[in-house]
Design a protein around this motif. Structure first.
Motif, PDB file in Angstrom:
ATOM      1  N   GLU A  46      -4.195  22.136  -0.843  1.00 55.39           N
ATOM      2  CA  GLU A  46      -3.595  22.009   0.485  1.00 55.39           C
ATOM      3  C   GLU A  46      -2.272  21.252   0.401  1.00 55.39           C
ATOM      4  OE1 GLU A  46      -2.731  22.255   4.381  1.00 55.39           O
ATOM      5  OE2 GLU A  46      -4.377  23.328   3.372  1.00 55.39           O
ATOM      6  N   GLU A  47      -2.185  20.255  -0.483  1.00 56.44           N
ATOM      7  CA  GLU A  47      -0.929  19.511  -0.643  1.00 56.44           C
ATOM      8  C   GLU A  47       0.204  20.437  -1.092  1.00 56.44           C
ATOM      9  OE1 GLU A  47      -4.227  16.491  -1.474  1.00 56.44           O
ATOM     10  OE2 GLU A  47      -3.881  18.629  -1.750  1.00 56.44           O
ATOM     11  N   GLY A  48      -0.108  21.322  -2.029  1.00 63.74           N
ATOM     12  CA  GLY A  48       0.901  22.267  -2.483  1.00 63.74           C
ATOM     13  C   GLY A  48       1.265  23.265  -1.408  1.00 63.74           C
ATOM     14  N   LEU A  63       2.952   4.760  -8.467  1.00 67.99           N
ATOM     15  CA  LEU A  63       4.168   5.408  -7.975  1.00 67.99           C
ATOM     16  C   LEU A  63       3.845   6.794  -7.433  1.00 67.99           C
ATOM     17  CD1 LEU A  63       7.219   5.574  -7.555  1.00 67.99           C
ATOM     18  CD2 LEU A  63       7.412   6.434  -9.908  1.00 67.99           C
ATOM     19  N   VAL A  64       3.060   7.571  -8.171  1.00 67.89           N
ATOM     20  CA  VAL A  64       2.678   8.909  -7.708  1.00 67.89           C
ATOM     21  C   VAL A  64       1.940   8.813  -6.376  1.00 67.89           C
ATOM     22  CG1 VAL A  64       1.177  10.889  -8.197  1.00 67.89           C
ATOM     23  CG2 VAL A  64       2.656   9.960  -9.998  1.00 67.89           C
ATOM     24  N   LEU A  65       1.001   7.869  -6.274  1.00 69.30           N
ATOM     25  CA  LEU A  65       0.259   7.712  -5.019  1.00 69.30           C
ATOM     26  C   LEU A  65       1.187   7.322  -3.868  1.00 69.30           C
ATOM     27  CD1 LEU A  65      -3.003   5.885  -6.164  1.00 69.30           C
ATOM     28  CD2 LEU A  65      -2.670   8.320  -5.688  1.00 69.30           C
ATOM     29  N   HIS A  66       2.110   6.418  -4.129  1.00 64.07           N
ATOM     30  CA  HIS A  66       3.037   5.978  -3.076  1.00 64.07           C
ATOM     31  C   HIS A  66       3.894   7.142  -2.580  1.00 64.07           C
ATOM     32  CE1 HIS A  66       5.964   3.617  -0.867  1.00 64.07           C
ATOM     33  NE2 HIS A  66       6.921   4.163  -1.588  1.00 64.07           N
ATOM     34  N   LEU A  67       4.445   7.905  -3.497  1.00 62.49           N
ATOM     35  CA  LEU A  67       5.333   9.004  -3.109  1.00 62.49           C
ATOM     36  C   LEU A  67       4.580  10.129  -2.413  1.00 62.49           C
ATOM     37  CD1 LEU A  67       7.585   9.227  -6.295  1.00 62.49           C
ATOM     38  CD2 LEU A  67       8.175   8.209  -4.088  1.00 62.49           C
ATOM     39  N   ALA A  68       3.344  10.376  -2.826  1.00 65.45           N
ATOM     40  CA  ALA A  68       2.591  11.516  -2.303  1.00 65.45           C
ATOM     41  C   ALA A  68       1.673  11.162  -1.139  1.00 65.45           C
ATOM     42  CB  ALA A  68       1.760  12.140  -3.433  1.00 65.45           C
ATOM     43  N   GLN A  69       1.529   9.861  -0.820  1.00 64.55           N
ATOM     44  CA  GLN A  69       0.506   9.465   0.153  1.00 64.55           C
ATOM     45  C   GLN A  69       0.636  10.155   1.508  1.00 64.55           C
ATOM     46  OE1 GLN A  69      -2.008   7.303  -1.082  1.00 64.55           O
ATOM     47  NE2 GLN A  69      -2.985   8.369   0.621  1.00 64.55           N
ATOM     48  N   VAL A 107       1.697  13.138   2.217  1.00 65.93           N
ATOM     49  CA  VAL A 107       1.222  14.515   2.049  1.00 65.93           C
ATOM     50  C   VAL A 107      -0.291  14.530   1.823  1.00 65.93           C
ATOM     51  CG1 VAL A 107       1.403  16.583   0.611  1.00 65.93           C
ATOM     52  CG2 VAL A 107       3.451  15.269   1.168  1.00 65.93           C
ATOM     53  N   ILE A 108      -0.790  13.583   1.031  1.00 64.73           N
ATOM     54  CA  ILE A 108      -2.225  13.485   0.782  1.00 64.73           C
ATOM     55  C   ILE A 108      -2.976  13.222   2.084  1.00 64.73           C
ATOM     56  CG2 ILE A 108      -4.004  12.082  -0.341  1.00 64.73           C
ATOM     57  CD1 ILE A 108      -2.010  11.675  -2.657  1.00 64.73           C
ATOM     58  N   ASP A 109      -2.457  12.337   2.924  1.00 66.84           N
ATOM     59  CA  ASP A 109      -3.112  12.027   4.192  1.00 66.84           C
ATOM     60  C   ASP A 109      -3.121  13.236   5.119  1.00 66.84           C
ATOM     61  OD1 ASP A 109      -3.535   9.464   3.290  1.00 66.84           O
ATOM     62  OD2 ASP A 109      -1.807   8.594   4.356  1.00 66.84           O
TER      63      ASP A 109
END
Length: 481
Positions: free
Chosen positions: A97-99, A313-319, A321-323
Motif C-alpha cells: 500500500e505504501e508503494g 532515518l528510514v522510519l522517520h522519512l517514511a512514517q 506514508v506508513i501511517d
C-alpha cells in the motif's frame, strides 16, 4: 668458535614481537611478495516490492525483511568497510500500500536518502505504466540502469536510463552493467510499456562489453533482474550469460525471489539477496594494490530477522506514508462466515480463486460487461482466509500485485484450446464459469470437452467472452500462447 647470542631486554623483546620480528625466519624474497590488499564491498538488495517494514516470507514466517532493516545492516557493513558500493537489482516499489499510494516515490526517496549508487529496472517497475517509471527515474539521485532496455516515449515523457555506470573506490574502477529480464513483453500489455522494448541480454552485453572494457575497469559487475535457475528460460538467462562472459567478476541477480548467498556459475561468482529485504547481500572483492590484480572474491547474504533493528532515518522519512497506509489497510471489507480454502487443482478452483473470479465479474458488470468465463489462479497463497471480519489488508495477502482485467471473445475451439493450456503441471490457472471434461491423470490432465458450470451442455454461441488478468493476457509467462 664461540657463538654469542644477543641479549634483549624484556621491553625490547616485546617490541620486536609487536613489529612482527618472528617473520625474520622467513625468506626475504617471500616477505617482499606479501601484497597490500584492498577490499571493496558491494552491498545489494533486490525485489523490495515496496516493503519498508518487516513482512512474512512464503513459508509464513513473520517479522522478516523490509528496507528499514536492510538499512541498518548496510550501515553496519559501511562502518566496517567504507570502501563500498550500494545497488538495488529491481522491482523496487510495487507490492505494498505504501508503494501504491505514492506511485513508488517513497521507495525512490528512501534509496536516495541511503545513498544508493544505482538501481536496476525490474519488470514490476512497469506495473503502473512507463510514465510512473519515468517519474521514478526523474526522482532518482542515482543512475537507473538497464543496458538491454530501449525507451522512446516521445516528448515530455523520458525515461533516463543508463546501460552501466562506473564507480571509483579506493583507487579501483568498478563497472556496473544493468540488465532487465527479457520476459517483460510476456507479462505486460503494450500500453504499459509504450515506447519501451527489452532486448536480448546476451546480444546486448556483446555490444556493451567492448565499450565497458575500453574504460579499463578493474572489475565488471553485471546486475541483472533475472535469476539463476536449473535451466535457463525465456525470462532468466544467467546460465547463458555467464557462459558467454566468463570474464565477469560478479553477477548479482534478482527476480526469482530466491536466496543465493554465493555460488559459481561457469566461473562467475553469482549471488542474489532473496526478496522483500528478507536478506541483504554483501560481496567482497580483494585486490593487490601494486599489481591491481583481483586475488579474492566472496559473497554472503544475511537474514534480516528480529535481531536487526529498524533504521531510524528510514522510519522517520517514511512514517507519514506508513501511517496513511495503516489507515487504508484497516478499512473493513466485510465478514467471512466460513474459512476460504486454498486447496486447488485443475478443474476444481479453490475458494479464494472463486472469490477472485467473482470480484472480476462484479467489476466488469459495473461497466456493463458480461462474461462467460473468468480465468485466474493463486499467487503464492498457502494459508486459507480464516472466518471473521476482513479488511483491505487481507486483500493484499491474496493479490499483492496489480493487474488489469482484459476480455477476449473466443470461438468454442479457441476457448477449448485456452482451457487446455491452463492444465499445466504447475502454476495452475482455473476457468470459472465452465466445467472442463478431463481424462488422463492428475499429473497429466487431458481436456476433451467443455460443459457449463452445472455440468449441462455448454450453450452454443458464436463467441464466448473470457475475462483474465493482463499477465495471463500477455501469455502468462509464455504458457498461454
Amino acid at each position: 668458535m664461540q657463538v654469542i647470542a644477543p641479549r634483549y631486554s624484556r621491553r625490547r623483546f616485546l617490541h620486536m614481537l609487536g613489529q612482527g620480528a618472528l617473520q625474520a625466519g622467513l625468506p626475504s624474497a617471500l616477505l617482499a611478495d606479501q601484497p597490500e590488499l584492498v577490499t571493496i564491498s558491494i552491498l545489494h538488495t533486490t525485489d523490495l516490492h515496496g516493503h519498508i517494514l518487516p513482512t512474512s516470507d512464503y513459508s509464513g514466517r513473520p517479522d522478516l525483511g523490509g528496507l528499514a532493516r536492510c538499512a541498518t545492516q548496510i550501515r553496519q557493513w559501511l562502518s566496517e568497510n567504507p570502501n563500498a558500493a550500494l545497488i538495488d537489482i529491481g522491482d523496487v516499489y510495487q507490492g505494498t500500500e505504501e508503494g501504491l499510494a505514492t506511485r513508488g516515490s517513497v521507495m525512490i526517496r528512501l534509496l536516495n536518502a541511503l545513498a544508493y549508487d544505482g538501481w536496476v529496472v525490474g519488470n514490476h517497475d512497469f506495473d503502473w505504466g512507463s510514465g510512473v517509471l519515468a517519474e521514478a527515474a526523474r526522482l532518482s539521485d542515482m543512475p537507473v540502469v538497464s543496458g538491454n532496455s530501449r525507451a522512446s516515449l516521445g516528448e515530455g515523457e523520458v525515461i533516463q536510463l543508463r546501460p552501466y555506470f562506473m564507480k571509483e573506490i579506493a583507487g579501483f574502477r568498478l563497472a556496473f552493467v544493468g540488465l532487465t529480464t527479457p520476459g517483460l513483453a510476456s507479462w505486460l500489455p503494450p500500453e504499459d510499456r509504450r515506447g519501451f522494448d527489452v532486448l536480448d541480454p546476451i546480444e546486448t552485453l556483446q555490444r556493451l562489453m567492448l565499450e565497458v572494457a575500453a574504460q579499463k575497469p578493474d572489475a565488471i559487475i553485471v546486475a541483472g533482474h533475472m535469476g539463476l535457475t536449473r535451466r535457463d528460460d525465456f525470462a532468466n538467462r544467467i546460465g547463458a550469460l555467464t557462459r558467454a562472459f566468463p570474464q565477469l567478476t560478479v553477477c548479482i541477480g534478482g527476480h526469482t525471489h530466491q536466496n543465493h548467498p554465493g555460488e559459481i556459475s561457469n566461473g562467475v561468482l553469482y549471488t542474489q539477496a532473496d526478496h522483500f529485504g528478507i536478506h541483504a547481500g554483501k560481496i567482497d572483492l580483494s585486490f593487490d594494490r601494486a599489481s591491481r590484480r583481483l586475488v579474492n572474491r566472496s559473497a554472503l547474504t544475511l537474514e534480516m530477522n528480529h535481531t536487526v533493528a529498524l533504521d531510524p532515518l528510514v522510519l522517520h522519512l517514511a512514517q507519514p506514508v506508513i501511517d496513511d497506509a495503516a489507515r487504508v489497510l484497516s478499512q473493513p471489507m466485510g465478514v467471512l462466515i466460513e474459512p476460504f480454502g486454498v486447496a486447488s487443482a485443475f478443474g476444481t478452483p479453490s475458494d479464494i480463486e472463486r472469490l477472485i473470479g467473482s470480484a472480476m465479474r462484479a467489476a466488469l458488470l459495473r461497466r456493463g460487461i458480461e462474461v462467460d468465463v473468468v480465468v485466474h489462479g493463486l499467487f503464492d497463497t498457502r494459508d486459507p482466509l480464516p472466518a471473521g471480519p476482513k479488511t483491505i489488508a487481507d486483500a493484499w495477502t491474496v493479490l499483492p500485485y496489480e493487474n488489469q482485467i482484459v476480455t477476449l471473445d473466443l470461438a468454442r475451439d479457441d476457448l477449448l484450446a485456452l482451457v487446455r493450456d491452463l492444465a499445466g503441471p504447475r502454476d495452475i490457472r482455473n476457468a470459472m464459469g465452465i466445467q472442463p471434461i478431463i481424462e488422463g491423470t492428475a499429473r497429466d490432465p487431458q481436456v476433451v470437452d467443455l460443459r457449463a458450470a452445472d455440468g449441462s451442455p455448454l450453450p452454443d454461441k458464436p463467441r464466448y467472452r473470457v475475462a483474465l488478468n493482463s499477465y495471463d493476457a500477455q501469455s502468462g509467462g509464455q504458457r498461454l500462447l
